[in-house]
Design a protein around this motif. Structure first.
Motif, mmCIF file in Angstrom:
data_model
loop_
_atom_site.group_PDB
_atom_site.id
_atom_site.type_symbol
_atom_site.label_atom_id
_atom_site.label_comp_id
_atom_site.label_asym_id
_atom_site.label_seq_id
_atom_site.Cartn_x
_atom_site.Cartn_y
_atom_site.Cartn_z
ATOM 1 N N SER A 1 -0.844 10.211 -8.359
ATOM 2 C CA SER A 1 -0.779 8.888 -7.755
ATOM 3 C C SER A 1 0.567 8.227 -8.063
ATOM 4 C CB SER A 1 -1.924 8.023 -8.280
ATOM 5 O OG SER A 1 -1.864 7.934 -9.683
ATOM 6 N N GLN A 2 0.840 7.172 -7.362
ATOM 7 C CA GLN A 2 2.100 6.462 -7.523
ATOM 8 C C GLN A 2 2.141 5.741 -8.872
ATOM 9 O OE1 GLN A 2 1.893 3.951 -4.044
ATOM 10 N NE2 GLN A 2 3.299 5.294 -2.939
ATOM 11 N N ILE A 3 3.350 5.609 -9.402
ATOM 12 C CA ILE A 3 3.586 4.881 -10.637
ATOM 13 C C ILE A 3 4.443 3.676 -10.290
ATOM 14 C CG2 ILE A 3 4.620 4.939 -12.932
ATOM 15 C CD1 ILE A 3 4.135 8.017 -12.866
ATOM 16 N N ALA A 4 3.967 2.496 -10.620
ATOM 17 C CA ALA A 4 4.701 1.268 -10.322
ATOM 18 C C ALA A 4 5.707 0.971 -11.426
ATOM 19 C CB ALA A 4 3.731 0.097 -10.176
ATOM 20 N N VAL A 5 6.903 0.614 -11.033
ATOM 21 C CA VAL A 5 7.925 0.120 -11.954
ATOM 22 C C VAL A 5 8.218 -1.300 -11.494
ATOM 23 C CG1 VAL A 5 10.235 0.447 -12.913
ATOM 24 C CG2 VAL A 5 8.846 2.450 -12.272
ATOM 25 N N ILE A 6 7.724 -2.257 -12.258
ATOM 26 C CA ILE A 6 7.796 -3.670 -11.880
ATOM 27 C C ILE A 6 8.674 -4.382 -12.901
ATOM 28 C CG2 ILE A 6 6.470 -5.767 -11.447
ATOM 29 C CD1 ILE A 6 4.018 -3.857 -10.992
ATOM 30 N N TYR A 7 9.669 -5.125 -12.428
ATOM 31 C CA TYR A 7 10.636 -5.724 -13.347
ATOM 32 C C TYR A 7 11.100 -7.093 -12.876
ATOM 33 C CZ TYR A 7 14.241 -4.885 -9.935
ATOM 34 O OH TYR A 7 14.997 -4.946 -8.784
ATOM 35 N N TRP A 8 11.710 -7.820 -13.808
ATOM 36 C CA TRP A 8 12.463 -9.043 -13.536
ATOM 37 C C TRP A 8 13.801 -8.875 -14.217
ATOM 38 C CZ3 TRP A 8 15.163 -12.831 -16.015
ATOM 39 C CH2 TRP A 8 15.460 -13.982 -15.279
ATOM 40 N N SER A 9 14.880 -9.260 -13.550
ATOM 41 C CA SER A 9 16.214 -9.112 -14.128
ATOM 42 C C SER A 9 17.096 -10.258 -13.671
ATOM 43 C CB SER A 9 16.818 -7.769 -13.683
ATOM 44 O OG SER A 9 18.033 -7.508 -14.330
ATOM 45 N N GLN A 10 17.824 -10.834 -14.605
ATOM 46 C CA GLN A 10 18.736 -11.917 -14.262
ATOM 47 C C GLN A 10 20.155 -11.407 -14.074
ATOM 48 O OE1 GLN A 10 18.989 -15.062 -17.200
ATOM 49 N NE2 GLN A 10 19.734 -16.492 -15.667
ATOM 50 N N THR A 11 20.600 -10.529 -14.958
ATOM 51 C CA THR A 11 21.988 -10.062 -14.927
ATOM 52 C C THR A 11 22.129 -8.658 -14.360
ATOM 53 O OG1 THR A 11 21.857 -9.139 -17.146
ATOM 54 C CG2 THR A 11 22.559 -11.452 -16.961
ATOM 55 N N GLY A 12 21.010 -7.972 -14.126
ATOM 56 C CA GLY A 12 21.047 -6.612 -13.608
ATOM 57 C C GLY A 12 20.816 -5.549 -14.667
ATOM 58 N N ASN A 13 20.811 -5.926 -15.945
ATOM 59 C CA ASN A 13 20.617 -4.937 -17.006
ATOM 60 C C ASN A 13 19.226 -4.315 -16.956
ATOM 61 O OD1 ASN A 13 23.205 -5.521 -17.897
ATOM 62 N ND2 ASN A 13 22.517 -6.923 -19.494
ATOM 63 N N THR A 14 18.205 -5.137 -16.855
ATOM 64 C CA THR A 14 16.835 -4.612 -16.798
ATOM 65 C C THR A 14 16.597 -3.886 -15.476
ATOM 66 O OG1 THR A 14 16.077 -6.323 -18.332
ATOM 67 C CG2 THR A 14 14.386 -5.246 -17.007
ATOM 68 N N GLU A 15 17.263 -4.318 -14.431
ATOM 69 C CA GLU A 15 17.167 -3.605 -13.152
ATOM 70 C C GLU A 15 17.739 -2.195 -13.272
ATOM 71 O OE1 GLU A 15 18.247 -4.209 -8.419
ATOM 72 O OE2 GLU A 15 19.200 -5.508 -9.908
ATOM 73 N N GLN A 16 18.860 -2.045 -13.985
ATOM 74 C CA GLN A 16 19.428 -0.714 -14.209
ATOM 75 C C GLN A 16 18.425 0.169 -14.950
ATOM 76 O OE1 GLN A 16 23.395 -0.377 -15.892
ATOM 77 N NE2 GLN A 16 23.875 -2.429 -15.129
ATOM 78 N N MET A 17 17.761 -0.409 -15.933
ATOM 79 C CA MET A 17 16.754 0.336 -16.682
ATOM 80 C C MET A 17 15.616 0.762 -15.760
ATOM 81 S SD MET A 17 16.646 -1.962 -20.179
ATOM 82 C CE MET A 17 15.655 -0.799 -21.157
ATOM 83 N N ALA A 18 15.168 -0.147 -14.896
ATOM 84 C CA ALA A 18 14.074 0.154 -13.967
ATOM 85 C C ALA A 18 14.455 1.316 -13.044
ATOM 86 C CB ALA A 18 13.722 -1.088 -13.147
ATOM 87 N N ASN A 19 15.683 1.294 -12.546
ATOM 88 C CA ASN A 19 16.141 2.375 -11.670
ATOM 89 C C ASN A 19 16.165 3.710 -12.403
ATOM 90 O OD1 ASN A 19 16.535 1.049 -9.144
ATOM 91 N ND2 ASN A 19 18.331 0.051 -10.007
ATOM 92 N N ALA A 20 16.600 3.708 -13.661
ATOM 93 C CA ALA A 20 16.643 4.948 -14.437
ATOM 94 C C ALA A 20 15.234 5.461 -14.726
ATOM 95 C CB ALA A 20 17.414 4.735 -15.735
ATOM 96 N N ILE A 21 14.291 4.562 -14.970
ATOM 97 C CA ILE A 21 12.899 4.975 -15.169
ATOM 98 C C ILE A 21 12.367 5.632 -13.901
ATOM 99 C CG2 ILE A 21 10.541 4.106 -15.531
ATOM 100 C CD1 ILE A 21 11.845 2.044 -17.494
ATOM 101 N N CYS A 22 12.686 5.057 -12.753
ATOM 102 C CA CYS A 22 12.286 5.671 -11.475
ATOM 103 C C CYS A 22 12.886 7.066 -11.328
ATOM 104 C CB CYS A 22 12.703 4.791 -10.302
ATOM 105 S SG CYS A 22 11.697 3.313 -10.090
ATOM 106 N N GLU A 23 14.135 7.231 -11.722
ATOM 107 C CA GLU A 23 14.766 8.561 -11.663
ATOM 108 C C GLU A 23 13.986 9.554 -12.514
ATOM 109 O OE1 GLU A 23 18.823 8.137 -12.936
ATOM 110 O OE2 GLU A 23 19.292 6.710 -11.343
ATOM 111 N N GLY A 24 13.575 9.130 -13.711
ATOM 112 C CA GLY A 24 12.809 9.998 -14.595
ATOM 113 C C GLY A 24 11.456 10.364 -14.011
ATOM 114 N N ILE A 25 10.800 9.395 -13.401
ATOM 115 C CA ILE A 25 9.506 9.658 -12.760
ATOM 116 C C ILE A 25 9.673 10.714 -11.673
ATOM 117 C CG2 ILE A 25 7.736 8.642 -11.248
ATOM 118 C CD1 ILE A 25 8.159 5.990 -12.877
ATOM 119 N N LYS A 26 10.682 10.523 -10.844
ATOM 120 C CA LYS A 26 10.914 11.456 -9.735
ATOM 121 C C LYS A 26 11.314 12.840 -10.231
ATOM 122 C CE LYS A 26 12.048 7.691 -6.610
ATOM 123 N NZ LYS A 26 13.119 6.945 -5.938
ATOM 124 N N SER A 27 12.143 12.901 -11.276
ATOM 125 C CA SER A 27 12.579 14.206 -11.778
ATOM 126 C C SER A 27 11.423 14.986 -12.400
ATOM 127 C CB SER A 27 13.719 14.057 -12.785
ATOM 128 O OG SER A 27 13.243 13.565 -14.020
#
Length: 142
Positions: A2-28
């Motif tokens: 099943s799908q895995i949700a990566v849900i985030y809030w980011s003001q400066t983009g730092n946590t967004e970068q982390m969210a994107n990397a987590i998605c990469e790990g899920i996909k890999s």
């Protein structure tokens, strides 16, 4: 799987970068990631996922962002029992108390936590992004 949700809030983009990397790990690891900014979902929708990574930076006096993310998490909290959950976020000061408090809240809600809460100081460096990808892989394998 099943799908895995990566849900985030980011003001400066730092946590967004982390969210994107987590998605990469899920996909890999062969999983299917759904990346959502907290403003684009609801606690009711998030509760439909059995596995999720939730990301929020430390704000103010080491607390979750109070306008959007904390209300979302507070509503979601009662639905975390038995779900595989990873917590992540960036910080610029303090010692990570916001993450320890957040981990305790999720644990008290019955979440099956993946790790102890992944933190990156300021902009995530290569090591932090690698840890994010590994966290994503762990969500698939857990």
């Amino acid at each position: 799987m099943s799908q895995i949700a990566v849900i985030y809030w980011s003001q400066t983009g730092n946590t967004e970068q982390m969210a994107n990397a987590i998605c990469e790990g899920i996909k890999s690891a062969g999983g299917e990631a759904v990346l959502l900014h907290v403003a684009d979902t609801s606690a009711q929708e998030a509760a439909k996922y059995g596995r999720m990574a939730l990301g929020c930076p430390a704000m103010g006096a080491e607390v979750l962002e109070e306008a959007e993310f904390d209300p979302f998490f507070t509503e979601l909290e009662g639905n975390l029992g038995g779900k595989r959950v990873a917590l992540f976020g960036s910080y610029g000061w303090g010692d990570g108390q916001w993450m320890r408090d957040w981990v305790k809240r999720a644990d008290d809600a019955g979440a099956l936590l993946i790790g102890d809460g992944l933190m990156a100081h300021e902009t995530p460096d290569d090591d932090a992004l690698a840890a994010c990808r590994a966290l994503g892989e762990s969500l698939v394998k857990a």
